[in-house]
Motif scaffolding. Sequence first.
Motif, PDB file in Angstrom:
ATOM      1  N   SER A 180      27.088 -13.421  34.357  1.00 39.44           N
ATOM      2  CA  SER A 180      28.508 -13.080  34.435  1.00 39.44           C
ATOM      3  C   SER A 180      29.212 -13.920  35.490  1.00 39.44           C
ATOM      4  CB  SER A 180      28.682 -11.595  34.768  1.00 39.44           C
ATOM      5  OG  SER A 180      28.041 -10.794  33.808  1.00 39.44           O
ATOM      6  N   PRO A 181      30.471 -14.310  35.248  1.00 40.32           N
ATOM      7  CA  PRO A 181      31.221 -15.119  36.217  1.00 40.32           C
ATOM      8  C   PRO A 181      31.353 -14.409  37.558  1.00 40.32           C
ATOM      9  CG  PRO A 181      32.331 -15.088  34.092  1.00 40.32           C
ATOM     10  CD  PRO A 181      31.234 -14.073  34.021  1.00 40.32           C
ATOM     11  N   HIS A 182      31.168 -15.174  38.631  1.00 43.64           N
ATOM     12  CA  HIS A 182      31.332 -14.692  40.005  1.00 43.64           C
ATOM     13  C   HIS A 182      30.454 -13.484  40.317  1.00 43.64           C
ATOM     14  CE1 HIS A 182      34.591 -17.484  40.751  1.00 43.64           C
ATOM     15  NE2 HIS A 182      35.238 -17.039  39.672  1.00 43.64           N
ATOM     16  N   THR A 183      29.375 -13.292  39.553  1.00 49.46           N
ATOM     17  CA  THR A 183      28.407 -12.234  39.839  1.00 49.46           C
ATOM     18  C   THR A 183      27.088 -12.882  40.221  1.00 49.46           C
ATOM     19  OG1 THR A 183      29.455 -10.745  38.242  1.00 49.46           O
ATOM     20  CG2 THR A 183      27.220 -10.205  38.938  1.00 49.46           C
ATOM     21  N   PRO A 184      26.709 -12.849  41.500  1.00 53.75           N
ATOM     22  CA  PRO A 184      25.486 -13.539  41.936  1.00 53.75           C
ATOM     23  C   PRO A 184      24.252 -13.026  41.216  1.00 53.75           C
ATOM     24  CG  PRO A 184      26.834 -12.889  43.827  1.00 53.75           C
ATOM     25  CD  PRO A 184      27.409 -12.205  42.629  1.00 53.75           C
ATOM     26  N   THR A 185      23.445 -13.933  40.692  1.00 53.10           N
ATOM     27  CA  THR A 185      22.189 -13.600  40.034  1.00 53.10           C
ATOM     28  C   THR A 185      21.050 -14.137  40.876  1.00 53.10           C
ATOM     29  OG1 THR A 185      23.184 -13.660  37.828  1.00 53.10           O
ATOM     30  CG2 THR A 185      20.792 -13.898  37.958  1.00 53.10           C
ATOM     31  N   THR A 186      20.162 -13.268  41.315  1.00 47.24           N
ATOM     32  CA  THR A 186      19.059 -13.681  42.180  1.00 47.24           C
ATOM     33  C   THR A 186      18.091 -14.569  41.410  1.00 47.24           C
ATOM     34  OG1 THR A 186      19.242 -11.630  43.442  1.00 47.24           O
ATOM     35  CG2 THR A 186      17.192 -12.861  43.653  1.00 47.24           C
ATOM     36  N   LEU A 187      17.686 -15.663  42.045  1.00 42.03           N
ATOM     37  CA  LEU A 187      16.752 -16.603  41.430  1.00 42.03           C
ATOM     38  C   LEU A 187      15.342 -16.335  41.935  1.00 42.03           C
ATOM     39  CD1 LEU A 187      18.856 -19.886  41.690  1.00 42.03           C
ATOM     40  CD2 LEU A 187      18.324 -18.610  39.606  1.00 42.03           C
ATOM     41  N   LYS A 188      14.384 -16.404  41.041  1.00 39.66           N
ATOM     42  CA  LYS A 188      12.978 -16.255  41.382  1.00 39.66           C
ATOM     43  C   LYS A 188      12.251 -17.539  41.028  1.00 39.66           C
ATOM     44  CE  LYS A 188      12.932 -11.286  40.332  1.00 39.66           C
ATOM     45  NZ  LYS A 188      14.294 -11.232  39.762  1.00 39.66           N
ATOM     46  N   ASP A 189      11.140 -17.740  41.700  1.00 41.80           N
ATOM     47  CA  ASP A 189      10.367 -18.954  41.469  1.00 41.80           C
ATOM     48  C   ASP A 189       9.990 -19.073  39.991  1.00 41.80           C
ATOM     49  OD1 ASP A 189       7.169 -20.100  41.611  1.00 41.80           O
ATOM     50  OD2 ASP A 189       8.771 -21.292  42.501  1.00 41.80           O
ATOM     51  N   GLY A 190      10.317 -20.223  39.390  1.00 45.78           N
ATOM     52  CA  GLY A 190      10.005 -20.450  37.982  1.00 45.78           C
ATOM     53  C   GLY A 190      11.143 -20.155  37.036  1.00 45.78           C
ATOM     54  N   ASP A 191      12.274 -19.619  37.538  1.00 46.45           N
ATOM     55  CA  ASP A 191      13.406 -19.342  36.661  1.00 46.45           C
ATOM     56  C   ASP A 191      13.973 -20.625  36.072  1.00 46.45           C
ATOM     57  OD1 ASP A 191      13.288 -16.653  36.907  1.00 46.45           O
ATOM     58  OD2 ASP A 191      14.960 -16.447  38.308  1.00 46.45           O
ATOM     59  N   GLY A 192      14.372 -20.552  34.803  1.00 39.90           N
ATOM     60  CA  GLY A 192      15.006 -21.686  34.145  1.00 39.90           C
ATOM     61  C   GLY A 192      16.519 -21.564  34.191  1.00 39.90           C
ATOM     62  N   ILE A 193      17.207 -22.643  34.545  1.00 33.29           N
ATOM     63  CA  ILE A 193      18.669 -22.655  34.620  1.00 33.29           C
ATOM     64  C   ILE A 193      19.181 -23.670  33.611  1.00 33.29           C
ATOM     65  CG2 ILE A 193      20.669 -23.078  36.095  1.00 33.29           C
ATOM     66  CD1 ILE A 193      18.877 -22.436  38.502  1.00 33.29           C
ATOM     67  N   LYS A 194      20.082 -23.214  32.737  1.00 29.94           N
ATOM     68  CA  LYS A 194      20.626 -24.090  31.700  1.00 29.94           C
ATOM     69  C   LYS A 194      22.131 -24.200  31.881  1.00 29.94           C
ATOM     70  CE  LYS A 194      21.002 -24.650  26.678  1.00 29.94           C
ATOM     71  NZ  LYS A 194      20.696 -24.069  25.373  1.00 29.94           N
ATOM     72  N   ILE A 195      22.607 -25.440  32.020  1.00 31.02           N
ATOM     73  CA  ILE A 195      24.041 -25.738  32.074  1.00 31.02           C
ATOM     74  C   ILE A 195      24.309 -26.790  31.010  1.00 31.02           C
ATOM     75  CG2 ILE A 195      25.916 -26.678  33.471  1.00 31.02           C
ATOM     76  CD1 ILE A 195      24.574 -25.541  35.926  1.00 31.02           C
ATOM     77  N   CYS A 196      24.922 -26.348  29.943  1.00 28.15           N
ATOM     78  CA  CYS A 196      25.129 -27.220  28.770  1.00 28.15           C
ATOM     79  C   CYS A 196      23.780 -27.773  28.329  1.00 28.15           C
ATOM     80  CB  CYS A 196      26.156 -28.302  29.096  1.00 28.15           C
ATOM     81  SG  CYS A 196      27.789 -27.602  29.471  1.00 28.15           S
ATOM     82  N   ASP A 197      23.602 -29.102  28.320  1.00 27.17           N
ATOM     83  CA  ASP A 197      22.340 -29.703  27.879  1.00 27.17           C
ATOM     84  C   ASP A 197      21.445 -30.102  29.039  1.00 27.17           C
ATOM     85  OD1 ASP A 197      23.991 -31.320  25.106  1.00 27.17           O
ATOM     86  OD2 ASP A 197      22.907 -29.427  25.170  1.00 27.17           O
ATOM     87  N   PHE A 198      21.745 -29.624  30.245  1.00 25.25           N
ATOM     88  CA  PHE A 198      20.911 -29.898  31.407  1.00 25.25           C
ATOM     89  C   PHE A 198      20.050 -28.661  31.693  1.00 25.25           C
ATOM     90  CE2 PHE A 198      24.477 -32.756  31.919  1.00 25.25           C
ATOM     91  CZ  PHE A 198      23.889 -33.938  32.363  1.00 25.25           C
ATOM     92  N   LEU A 199      18.750 -28.894  31.876  1.00 26.65           N
ATOM     93  CA  LEU A 199      17.822 -27.808  32.172  1.00 26.65           C
ATOM     94  C   LEU A 199      17.162 -28.043  33.523  1.00 26.65           C
ATOM     95  CD1 LEU A 199      16.055 -27.439  28.704  1.00 26.65           C
ATOM     96  CD2 LEU A 199      17.993 -26.150  29.589  1.00 26.65           C
TER      97      LEU A 199
END
Length: 580
Positions: free
Chosen positions: A77-96
């Motif tokens: 969600s926009p402007h809602t911090p999401t905690t990251l854990k080791d190994g999490d995948g982050i996708k922004i458009c076609d960048f992983l």
Amino acid sequence: MASLVLLKTPDGSATGERIQLDSQPLLIGRSPERCRIVLPLNAVSREHAQIEVNQGQYVISDLESRNKTFVNNKQISPHTPTTLKDGDGIKICDFLFCFRDETTVTKSKLPLPPEVAPQPGSVPPDEEPTNSTVEAALQRVTGQQFLDAQPSDKLRALLKISAALSKTLDVGQVLQQIADELFDIFRQADRCFVIQVTEGKGALIPVVAKSRRQNDGDTRFSRTIVRKCLESLQSYLSEDVSADSNFNAAQSISDFRIRSVMCVPLATQDGKALGVIQLDSQDRTKKFTQEDLKLLICVANQASVSLENARLHEVLLGRVKVDEENKAATKVQLGILPQVTPNIPGYEFFARYLPARQVGGDYYDFVSLPGGKQAVLVGDVSGKGVPAALIVARVSGEARVCLLTEPDIAKAVTHLNELFFQANFEDRFITLLASVLDPEKNQVTMVNAGHVAPWIYRHATRSLEKPVPESVSSWAIGWVPGNEFESITVELQPGDTLILCTDGILDAESADGRRFTEDGVVRAVMVNDPDVALTAQHIGKRIIDAVTAHAANHPQFDDIALVCYGRLETAGSPTRSGEV
């Protein structure tokens, strides 16, 4: 130290580039002036997302980007911090990207979705987690994903399990078959448990406890591991439990000599826990690996579907059994009811019983008494189902005996109340309208034991009235021990009709929830032509037709019993057979 590893770019390459993170906020986007990580793609917003430290943990926030930000394939969600854990995948458009945090390297999310998982060579070998414990979020790993990563022999084993599970809906057989197949796949496993959790209390039931060692009678399992798996709905692997900080406080692990263990939850598609599958080894040289855990997750997914199908099948069979019992009870109940109405010169009778979808306790009866008198009973036992129908069967028989042995109807109902208490029906009771017709005197004597008050249609005035005052109405049978019932006697003039019914008529609902009520009875009898003389059959049919039209196709949740009987308009009128 935390970092982002670039796994994939729009051209499909996996660069393995590592971006170190620090305590300063890090902007990701298209703008080279504002962002530390610049993604040169028009689909990326100028300021797309931000990673920062919040209470000692790295969090990522979407900055209202046009094409959104995804963590482990889930939009954040926009402007809602999401905690990251080791190994999490982050996708922004076609960048992983893959988020790595050496401070929490003891736990690694496994397995990542195939499109997010690091490609071979993308992360240096020395960056892979070396701890023996792996924590994996429960995921639906497909056969194709497994095919891409597993040797052919294990794939064949998975397909064999899937085929076996698809051939039966017997829960016990399904669970035993799972354990047998797992022992064939995981040769290092010494014990296998399939544990179900009961609904409501959440008790752990080991429905399958299998040991490879024939002389090993110890089939106890570690509740510490199982509870941890169920509470988080996460899969766990420990290559060496004795050196695992997550479980070093559990005495059961030491007592059961567990060395290496895998525990995977069984759950429905909507995340409801069904149980776990646990495999453990008691030999230090026999350890489970991450690839073993992936395979067990696949098996658990297949088993969860089979268990849910088996459970639904059992529920369906239970409903079919209940329906069959209800049909049998309804048949018995209909057999108790009179098959014909009384044949008394100068009088007409109408009776109708409409059973609901579930067996109820409504009934009516006609009892021929000495001296040409006729008893007419309409009653309603509290509750539904087979128990109510059984009480009806007993009460109807006892009522006949009471009426045939006691000429005074009030005393007969009082005696029936005593017999009801002696039967110890606990919280059950029965409302009853008992009436005795004396055709020689054209009189009806009535006792109302908590039942729907009757009506009399008066032919002379073309009106309905209530002949039994509230002061004469009494408790239902089974409410007050030793209660003395009272009676009232009314005269029937030529054309008068008595109307007795159960509350199923008054409570009948329309599709929009409106009750039929007593006003509905009045409207049905007096509709349009109040000056027309009505007989018992006319009145009975009008009421039934009105109730049916009111309810339309709305389900009937209560039985309906209606009896109308009355004096014909002229003394010389022929006797009319009634309708049942």
